[in-house]
Design an enzyme around this catalytic site. Structure first.
Site: not given
Ligand code: NI
Length: 175
Positions: A46, A51, A95-96, A137-138, A141
């Protein structure tokens, strides 16, 4: 398609509430294609627009668990959670923007989500399992919230400390 660079925590842009998308134009279609490319390259399941430094309400996901399954890319514009189950589920999240850090987070086990797809059609889907975790989660963000915000302050500060160190090392390696 271009692989965009992913912002690393801590970064003020990851703490901002993102603006809704008003029109789906060519720039938006390019952004979505680039976000998929960036997510698959990372690799991750995701990615949210903030991000990659774009403060708009757009997320992409592909929660396919193995190579044998067909890929299931989903792009959501202006997603919102319509309802959440009382039943909760604990899942280990990463998380990236916070690489190498994984922690259990408790969230509603199923959620109903409304969104606009890249063709401009309004959609509603029920998400469970990994997709339920991922979509929550997304969407977080887009409201400037990270999964580490669900952890206690001590754990969160430790992770942020390690991330600051890693970012410094990365910057030094580039110099
Ligand atoms: Ni994340």
């Amino acid at each position: 398609m271009t692989i965009r660079s992913i912002l690393l925590h801590p970064d003020p842009r990851l703490k901002k509430r993102c603006d809704p998308v008003e029109t789906i134009d060519d720039d938006m279609r390019v952004l979505i294609a680039d976000m998929f490319e960036t997510m698959y390259d990372a690799p991750g399941i995701g990615l949210a627009a903030p991000q990659v430094g774009i403060l708009r309400r757009v997320i992409v996901m592909d929660c396919t668990k193995s190579d044998e399954e067909d890929s299931a890319p989903i792009a959501m514009i202006n997603p919102e959670i319509l309802s959440s189950s009382d039943e909760m589920n604990v899942h280990e999240e990463g998380c990236l923007s916070i690489p190498e850090e994984f922690n259990n987070v408790e969230r509603p086990a199923t959620v109903r989500v409304a969104y606009t797809d890249p063709e401009g059609m309004r959609q509603e889907i029920d998400c469970d399992g990994l997709l339920a975790t991922c979509v929550q989660h997304e969407i977080d963000h887009l409201d400037g919230k990270l999964f580490i915000d669900y952890l206690g302050p001590v754990k969160r500060q430790m992770i942020t400390g390690r991330m600051k160190k890693r970012k410094k090392e990365k910057a030094a390696a580039r110099a």
